[in-house]
Design a protein around this motif. Structure first.
Motif, PDB file in Angstrom:
ATOM      1  N   ASN A 118      -4.726  -9.119   2.519  1.00  0.00           N
ATOM      2  CA  ASN A 118      -5.052  -7.700   2.558  1.00  0.00           C
ATOM      3  C   ASN A 118      -6.126  -7.399   1.513  1.00  0.00           C
ATOM      4  N   PRO A 119      -7.160  -6.650   1.872  1.00  0.00           N
ATOM      5  CA  PRO A 119      -8.242  -6.394   0.918  1.00  0.00           C
ATOM      6  C   PRO A 119      -7.932  -5.304  -0.106  1.00  0.00           C
ATOM      7  N   TYR A 120      -6.970  -4.434   0.168  1.00  0.00           N
ATOM      8  CA  TYR A 120      -6.708  -3.300  -0.725  1.00  0.00           C
ATOM      9  C   TYR A 120      -5.230  -3.168  -1.096  1.00  0.00           C
ATOM     10  N   PRO A 121      -4.611  -4.192  -1.629  1.00  0.00           N
ATOM     11  CA  PRO A 121      -3.178  -4.078  -1.953  1.00  0.00           C
ATOM     12  C   PRO A 121      -2.948  -3.386  -3.297  1.00  0.00           C
ATOM     13  N   THR A 122      -3.268  -2.110  -3.340  1.00  0.00           N
ATOM     14  CA  THR A 122      -3.100  -1.369  -4.588  1.00  0.00           C
ATOM     15  C   THR A 122      -1.667  -0.905  -4.764  1.00  0.00           C
ATOM     16  N   PHE A 167       7.546 -14.470  12.705  1.00  0.00           N
ATOM     17  CA  PHE A 167       6.824 -13.316  13.230  1.00  0.00           C
ATOM     18  C   PHE A 167       5.723 -12.929  12.256  1.00  0.00           C
ATOM     19  N   CYS A 168       4.838 -12.068  12.742  1.00  0.00           N
ATOM     20  CA  CYS A 168       3.700 -11.659  11.929  1.00  0.00           C
ATOM     21  C   CYS A 168       3.294 -10.245  12.320  1.00  0.00           C
ATOM     22  N   THR A 169       2.478  -9.669  11.471  1.00  0.00           N
ATOM     23  CA  THR A 169       1.883  -8.375  11.791  1.00  0.00           C
ATOM     24  C   THR A 169       0.410  -8.471  11.470  1.00  0.00           C
ATOM     25  N   ILE A 170      -0.379  -7.856  12.309  1.00  0.00           N
ATOM     26  CA  ILE A 170      -1.827  -7.844  12.125  1.00  0.00           C
ATOM     27  C   ILE A 170      -2.340  -6.508  12.641  1.00  0.00           C
ATOM     28  N   GLY A 171      -3.286  -5.929  11.936  1.00  0.00           N
ATOM     29  CA  GLY A 171      -3.813  -4.635  12.377  1.00  0.00           C
ATOM     30  C   GLY A 171      -4.715  -4.003  11.347  1.00  0.00           C
ATOM     31  N   SER A 172      -4.717  -2.682  11.343  1.00  0.00           N
ATOM     32  CA  SER A 172      -5.652  -1.942  10.494  1.00  0.00           C
ATOM     33  C   SER A 172      -5.050  -1.483   9.167  1.00  0.00           C
ATOM     34  N   ALA A 173      -3.746  -1.639   8.986  1.00  0.00           N
ATOM     35  CA  ALA A 173      -3.088  -1.084   7.801  1.00  0.00           C
ATOM     36  C   ALA A 173      -3.396  -1.876   6.536  1.00  0.00           C
ATOM     37  N   ASN A 174      -3.921  -1.179   5.557  1.00  0.00           N
ATOM     38  CA  ASN A 174      -4.074  -1.730   4.222  1.00  0.00           C
ATOM     39  C   ASN A 174      -2.767  -1.494   3.477  1.00  0.00           C
ATOM     40  N   LEU A 175      -2.535  -2.286   2.456  1.00  0.00           N
ATOM     41  CA  LEU A 175      -1.328  -2.087   1.648  1.00  0.00           C
ATOM     42  C   LEU A 175      -1.668  -1.206   0.458  1.00  0.00           C
ATOM     43  N   ASP A 176      -2.254  -0.068   0.754  1.00  0.00           N
ATOM     44  CA  ASP A 176      -2.566   0.912  -0.285  1.00  0.00           C
ATOM     45  C   ASP A 176      -1.923   2.239   0.088  1.00  0.00           C
ATOM     46  N   VAL A 185     -10.337   0.151 -16.595  1.00  0.00           N
ATOM     47  CA  VAL A 185     -10.715   0.842 -15.354  1.00  0.00           C
ATOM     48  C   VAL A 185      -9.597   0.698 -14.325  1.00  0.00           C
ATOM     49  N   GLY A 186      -9.028  -0.501 -14.196  1.00  0.00           N
ATOM     50  CA  GLY A 186      -7.952  -0.731 -13.234  1.00  0.00           C
ATOM     51  C   GLY A 186      -6.733   0.125 -13.502  1.00  0.00           C
ATOM     52  N   ARG A 187      -6.350   0.225 -14.757  1.00  0.00           N
ATOM     53  CA  ARG A 187      -5.182   1.043 -15.107  1.00  0.00           C
ATOM     54  C   ARG A 187      -5.476   2.533 -14.928  1.00  0.00           C
ATOM     55  N   LEU A 188      -6.655   2.954 -15.365  1.00  0.00           N
ATOM     56  CA  LEU A 188      -7.033   4.361 -15.262  1.00  0.00           C
ATOM     57  C   LEU A 188      -7.084   4.812 -13.803  1.00  0.00           C
ATOM     58  N   PHE A 189      -7.825   4.073 -12.990  1.00  0.00           N
ATOM     59  CA  PHE A 189      -7.963   4.474 -11.588  1.00  0.00           C
ATOM     60  C   PHE A 189      -6.731   4.127 -10.758  1.00  0.00           C
ATOM     61  N   GLY A 190      -5.891   3.249 -11.271  1.00  0.00           N
ATOM     62  CA  GLY A 190      -4.639   2.946 -10.590  1.00  0.00           C
ATOM     63  C   GLY A 190      -3.769   4.181 -10.411  1.00  0.00           C
ATOM     64  N   ALA A 191      -3.933   5.145 -11.319  1.00  0.00           N
ATOM     65  CA  ALA A 191      -3.179   6.398 -11.208  1.00  0.00           C
ATOM     66  C   ALA A 191      -3.606   7.194  -9.970  1.00  0.00           C
ATOM     67  N   PHE A 192      -4.807   6.918  -9.479  1.00  0.00           N
ATOM     68  CA  PHE A 192      -5.332   7.630  -8.306  1.00  0.00           C
ATOM     69  C   PHE A 192      -5.436   6.722  -7.097  1.00  0.00           C
ATOM     70  N   LYS A 193      -4.648   5.647  -7.074  1.00  0.00           N
ATOM     71  CA  LYS A 193      -4.806   4.622  -6.054  1.00  0.00           C
ATOM     72  C   LYS A 193      -4.616   5.110  -4.621  1.00  0.00           C
ATOM     73  N   GLY A 194      -4.025   6.226  -4.418  1.00  0.00           N
ATOM     74  CA  GLY A 194      -3.902   6.762  -3.070  1.00  0.00           C
ATOM     75  C   GLY A 194      -5.175   7.385  -2.544  1.00  0.00           C
ATOM     76  N   PHE A 195      -6.159   7.538  -3.421  1.00  0.00           N
ATOM     77  CA  PHE A 195      -7.371   8.248  -3.018  1.00  0.00           C
ATOM     78  C   PHE A 195      -8.632   7.410  -3.128  1.00  0.00           C
ATOM     79  N   ILE A 196      -8.512   6.146  -3.551  1.00  0.00           N
ATOM     80  CA  ILE A 196      -9.691   5.308  -3.653  1.00  0.00           C
ATOM     81  C   ILE A 196      -9.651   4.177  -2.649  1.00  0.00           C
TER      82      ILE A 196
END
Length: 175
Positions: free
Chosen positions: A29-33, A102-111, A164-175
């Motif tokens: 997954n490219p965005y597992p925030t 089993f597996c899952t594949i699709g558009s969902a990011n783990l963010d 930067v990771g910790r600071l923006f991690g607080a807003f991870k639902g929006f980045i």
């Protein structure tokens, strides 16, 4: 229909799949925030002795995201997860294999954005043959990846990236 209603189903499906694992989980997954329930399920799987391999991309199309992802990957790594950084371009795949069954594949990011707000579509495929094919792909991609170690994490993510990771991690639902 609101995205939140269907995002809840996606979240619950991921959590149920992770909770069902007995042997191993492979996630690309490219965005597992991180979303709390999914994070908790992964950490619980690790506590149960399930081998969890996570692959993220070394490159990203959203500038701040690698630093936020790095913080989450370090946390998973500290719980026993194997984290691979794919160095072969921008790896934008989103799939998960559980126990080769089993597996899952699709558009969902783990963010948070995908799991809380967006309309996403994944197929949950109950086929050992298909799961095996994705697992083989994962193993092939590992040859183009770097296994993250605590020393490698410090080298890859200097103090600025960590802040930067910790600071923006607080807003991870929006980045």
């Amino acid at each position: 229909r609101r995205p939140g209603k269907y995002s809840k189903l996606m979240r619950k499906s991921y959590v149920a799949a992770i909770n069902s694992a007995q042997h191993y989980i492979q996630i690309v997954n490219p965005y597992p925030t991180g979303v709390r329930s999914v994070r908790r399920a992964i950490n619980n799987a690790l506590k149960r002795g399930v081998k969890v391999d996570f692959m993220v991309s070394s490159k990203c199309d959203v500038p701040i995201t690698p630093d936020v992802v790095a913080i989450q990957m370090k946390r998973f790594m500290s719980h026993g997860c194997n984290v691979y950084y794919n160095d072969d371009g921008f790896h934008h795949s989103k799939y998960m294999v559980v126990d080769g069954e089993f597996c899952t594949i699709g558009s969902a990011n783990l963010d948070a954005r995908s799991m809380l707000f967006d309309y996403e579509v994944n197929s949950f495929i109950f086929s050992p043959c298909t799961a095996s094919q994705l697992s083989t792909l994962f193993e092939q991609d590992k040859t183009k990846s770097t296994l993250l170690t605590p020393e490698g994490w410090k080298k890859r993510f200097n103090i600025w990236h960590r802040i930067v990771g910790r600071l923006f991690g607080a807003f991870k639902g929006f980045i």
